[in-house]
Design an enzyme around this catalytic site. Structure first.
Site, PDB file in Angstrom:
ATOM      1  CG  LEU A  82       1.650   5.129   4.852  1.00 46.71           C
ATOM      2  CD1 LEU A  82       2.138   5.902   6.069  1.00 46.71           C
ATOM      3  CD2 LEU A  82       1.852   5.971   3.582  1.00 46.71           C
ATOM      4  CB  SER A 131       8.240  -1.718  13.710  1.00 50.40           C
ATOM      5  OG  SER A 131       7.096  -1.155  13.107  1.00 50.40           O
ATOM      6  CD1 TRP A 135      -1.995  -2.257   1.549  1.00 48.38           C
ATOM      7  CD2 TRP A 135      -3.326  -0.706   0.646  1.00 48.38           C
ATOM      8  NE1 TRP A 135      -3.203  -2.844   1.311  1.00 48.38           N
ATOM      9  CE2 TRP A 135      -4.051  -1.908   0.753  1.00 48.38           C
ATOM     10  CE3 TRP A 135      -3.959   0.407   0.090  1.00 48.38           C
ATOM     11  CZ2 TRP A 135      -5.366  -2.026   0.336  1.00 48.38           C
ATOM     12  CZ3 TRP A 135      -5.278   0.282  -0.313  1.00 48.38           C
ATOM     13  CH2 TRP A 135      -5.962  -0.917  -0.194  1.00 48.38           C
ATOM     14  CB  VAL A 140      -3.177   6.269   5.616  1.00 49.34           C
ATOM     15  CG1 VAL A 140      -1.717   6.380   5.210  1.00 49.34           C
ATOM     16  CG2 VAL A 140      -3.974   5.572   4.548  1.00 49.34           C
ATOM     17  CD  GLU A 177      -2.068  -8.825   3.929  1.00 53.73           C
ATOM     18  OE1 GLU A 177      -3.281  -9.057   4.067  1.00 53.73           O
ATOM     19  OE2 GLU A 177      -1.615  -7.671   3.779  1.00 53.73           O
ATOM     20  NE  ARG A 205      -9.922  -3.301   8.013  1.00 48.26           N
ATOM     21  CZ  ARG A 205      -8.919  -3.578   7.196  1.00 48.26           C
ATOM     22  NH1 ARG A 205      -8.351  -2.620   6.501  1.00 48.26           N
ATOM     23  NH2 ARG A 205      -8.489  -4.807   7.065  1.00 48.26           N
ATOM     24  CG  HIS A 234      -0.202  15.243   3.449  1.00 45.52           C
ATOM     25  ND1 HIS A 234      -1.146  14.708   4.275  1.00 45.52           N
ATOM     26  CD2 HIS A 234      -0.017  16.518   3.889  1.00 45.52           C
ATOM     27  CE1 HIS A 234      -1.528  15.606   5.167  1.00 45.52           C
ATOM     28  NE2 HIS A 234      -0.850  16.716   4.942  1.00 45.52           N
TER      29      HIS A 234
END
Length: 162
Positions: free
Chosen positions: A74, A107, A16, A76, A52, A82, A121
């Site tokens: 990432l 991490s 993502w 968001v 995953e 969620r 952004h």
């Protein structure tokens, strides 16, 4: 890991926002150069999303091939709650895998307070991920040195007991 073993690093990357997350890998590579770790010591793995990552980390840990695992993603806020659930679930699961497998997992899974797919952004978070990747590389180098020290201490204890 013993003294003669070259450390292998697994780098797991969620897909993502790939252009942003990819910057963490570039920063990571740059940072590792300071620790004399070369690109050939890193195996990269892509997963669909951050959820995953823990399973991929667990499967990689079971191979006993890697001294350390690094995970980047990432997560968001897409306007629903969620993302908080996903972030907590991913980090908790990564910690469980790390403790069970006794292989460090670093991490780079980040959850910004505010993210919009605007040019500003995207540029900001791309730079931020690069910086965090370089910081993770330093943490990786320090962790590998700590593991080597522990290994050397264990070898000394075993050698001294004969």
């Amino acid at each position: 890991m013993n003294q003669t073993q070259t450390p292998k690093i697994a780098f797991i990357q969620a897909s993502w926002h790939p252009d942003i997350v990819e910057e963490s890998y570039h920063g990571f590579e740059f940072g590792l150069a300071n620790g004399n770790i070369i690109k050939d010591q890193i195996d990269r793995f892509h997963v669909p999303g951050s959820l995953e990552i823990p399973l991929q980390a667990q499967l990689l840990a079971k191979t006993n091939k890697y001294s350390i695992i690094v995970a980047a993603g990432l997560i968001v806020d897409g306007g629903i709650y969620r993302h908080d659930f996903v972030a907590k679930t991913v980090l908790d699961a990564m910690m469980q895998v790390q403790l069970a497998a006794e292989i460090p997992i670093l991490s780079l899974v980040l959850t910004p307070h505010h993210f919009q797919e605007t040019e500003d952004h995207i540029a900001f978070f791309s730079q931020h991920f690069y910086k965090k990747g370089a910081e993770a590389a330093q943490a990786c180098i320090e962790t590998l040195l700590n593991l080597q020290d522990l290994s050397n201490q264990n070898l000394s204890i075993v050698a001294g007991s004969n």
